[in-house]
Scaffold this motif. Structure first.
Motif, PDB file in Angstrom:
ATOM      1  N   TRP A 293       1.211  -5.798 -49.421  1.00 18.35           N
ATOM      2  CA  TRP A 293       1.867  -4.541 -49.791  1.00 18.35           C
ATOM      3  C   TRP A 293       0.833  -3.416 -49.884  1.00 18.35           C
ATOM      4  N   GLY A 294      -0.269  -3.671 -50.571  1.00 19.96           N
ATOM      5  CA  GLY A 294      -1.304  -2.664 -50.722  1.00 19.96           C
ATOM      6  C   GLY A 294      -1.940  -2.278 -49.404  1.00 19.96           C
ATOM      7  N   HIS A 295      -2.179  -3.272 -48.546  1.00 17.95           N
ATOM      8  CA  HIS A 295      -2.788  -2.976 -47.249  1.00 17.95           C
ATOM      9  C   HIS A 295      -1.838  -2.141 -46.392  1.00 17.95           C
ATOM     10  N   TYR A 296      -0.573  -2.490 -46.361  1.00 19.52           N
ATOM     11  CA  TYR A 296       0.407  -1.698 -45.613  1.00 19.52           C
ATOM     12  C   TYR A 296       0.480  -0.275 -46.167  1.00 19.52           C
ATOM     13  N   LEU A 297       0.414  -0.129 -47.494  1.00 20.78           N
ATOM     14  CA  LEU A 297       0.433   1.223 -48.073  1.00 20.78           C
ATOM     15  C   LEU A 297      -0.728   2.051 -47.541  1.00 20.78           C
ATOM     16  N   ARG A 298      -1.909   1.462 -47.515  1.00 19.48           N
ATOM     17  CA  ARG A 298      -3.077   2.199 -47.053  1.00 19.48           C
ATOM     18  C   ARG A 298      -2.986   2.528 -45.568  1.00 19.48           C
ATOM     19  N   VAL A 299      -2.523   1.567 -44.766  1.00 11.72           N
ATOM     20  CA  VAL A 299      -2.526   1.746 -43.320  1.00 11.72           C
ATOM     21  C   VAL A 299      -1.378   2.638 -42.853  1.00 11.72           C
ATOM     22  N   GLY A 300      -0.186   2.404 -43.422  1.00  6.41           N
ATOM     23  CA  GLY A 300       1.007   3.086 -42.905  1.00  6.41           C
ATOM     24  C   GLY A 300       1.591   4.126 -43.818  1.00  6.41           C
ATOM     25  N   GLY A 301       0.966   4.325 -44.990  1.00  6.38           N
ATOM     26  CA  GLY A 301       1.526   5.280 -45.930  1.00  6.38           C
ATOM     27  C   GLY A 301       1.196   6.700 -45.597  1.00  6.38           C
TER      28      GLY A 301
END
Length: 301
Positions: A293-301
């Motif tokens: 979840w955190g990685h997706y937030l950083r990459v796609g947020g």
């Protein structure tokens, strides 16, 4: 070292991936990841890099496998590529690109989180790209602390070129990061001369030797708290660096911490700032997938 005139030994391997898998998303992330700038090629829908496994430096070219989720890998080396080396390289690539990650439960949880579901829609099929190895990330975590990114990259390049894991494949020169045994041969003074920083050289010198005593298999799968405690014993590794190593080096998704970059990513996606308690409530929804979840937030947020 291999040169253009050297006849390289070649081996082709198919690496399956868990569906859904979108290699284009992996390439997009790698192409924009500043810590790895200049180390890998992403032209023509292929990933090219050098790796050091089982005492061998290999060039690797990866392309999407036709008709099936996965990748076709062509391995190249100066010497014959034995089965032990093939197994080590394929395991490394599978882990590096998260090919075996099963995103089913993660995506199911994301569908219950409307703001984040839009991020998943954009990144659907993206498997977390880690550092090529947790050892490389250990060294990077030490080098990048409190210095500008270009300076850290220059120090890292000095280590790579000093060891000389170079291979030329198809007109492209590739460099592999040193393995533990190679960096362990350097004395602290030699490291300081290479990177131009006495304090970081001391951290590297001691941590490389401690890392050589660790079992990567245990670090990947052992009890989370025990693994974290082992990482915190490494010189130059604090709370933030240990979390960085756990998630981006070892694929440990069980826990995540709130830092400034994460706080900005959460605010972009959810539309408001969060304190520590609010962040933990959001993260707990994802259980063992909160690192994803955190990685997706950083990459796609």
């Amino acid at each position: 070292m291999a040169t253009e005139a050297t006849a390289l030994h070649l081996t082709d391997v198919r690496l399956p991936a868990r569906e859904p898998f979108d290699f284009r998303a992996s390439l997009g992330f790698i192409g924009s990841f500043p810590a790895m700038a200049g180390q890998q090629g992403t032209a023509q829908a292929a990933l090219t890099l050098a790796v050091r496994e089982a005492g061998t430096t290999l060039g690797v070219r990866l392309t999407a496998a036709p008709g099936a989720p996965g990748l076709d890998a062509r391995l190249a080396a100066e010497q014959p590529i034995g089965p032990e080396t093939v197994a080590a390289v394929t395991d490394r690539i599978d882990f590096y690109l998260g090919l075996s990650d099963d995103l089913t439960a993660f995506y199911r949880l994301a569908r219950q989180d409307e703001p984040f579901a839009r991020v998943v829609e954009r990144l659907h099929g993206y498997h977390q790209v880690k550092f090529p190895s947790p050892f490389e990330l250990l060294c990077w975590a030490i080098l990048c602390q409190r210095v500008p990114m270009p300076v850290a990259r220059q120090m890292k390049r000095a280590l790579v070129e000093a060891v000389g894991n170079r291979i030329d494949v198809g007109g492209e020169r590739l460099w592999a990061f040193p393995d533990v045994e190679q960096l362990a041969r350097f004395e602290e003074a030699e490291l300081a001369a290479l990177i131009g920083n006495q304090r970081k050289a001391g951290y590297l010198h001691r941590s490389v030797r401690l890392w050589a005593e660790l079992d990567e298999g245990f670090l990947r799968t052992g009890p989370y708290q025990e693994v974290r405690e082992q990482l915190l014993k490494l010189h130059g590794i604090g709370e933030w660096s240990a979390s960085f190593l756990l998630i981006r080096g070892l694929g440990r998704m069980e826990r995540i911490v709130l830092d400034k970059e994460m706080a900005r990513a959460v605010q972009r996606v959810y539309g408001h700032p969060v304190d520590e308690a609010q962040f933990q409530r959001l993260a707990e929804h994802y259980g063992p997938w909160q690192g994803y979840w955190g990685h997706y937030l950083r990459v796609g947020g």
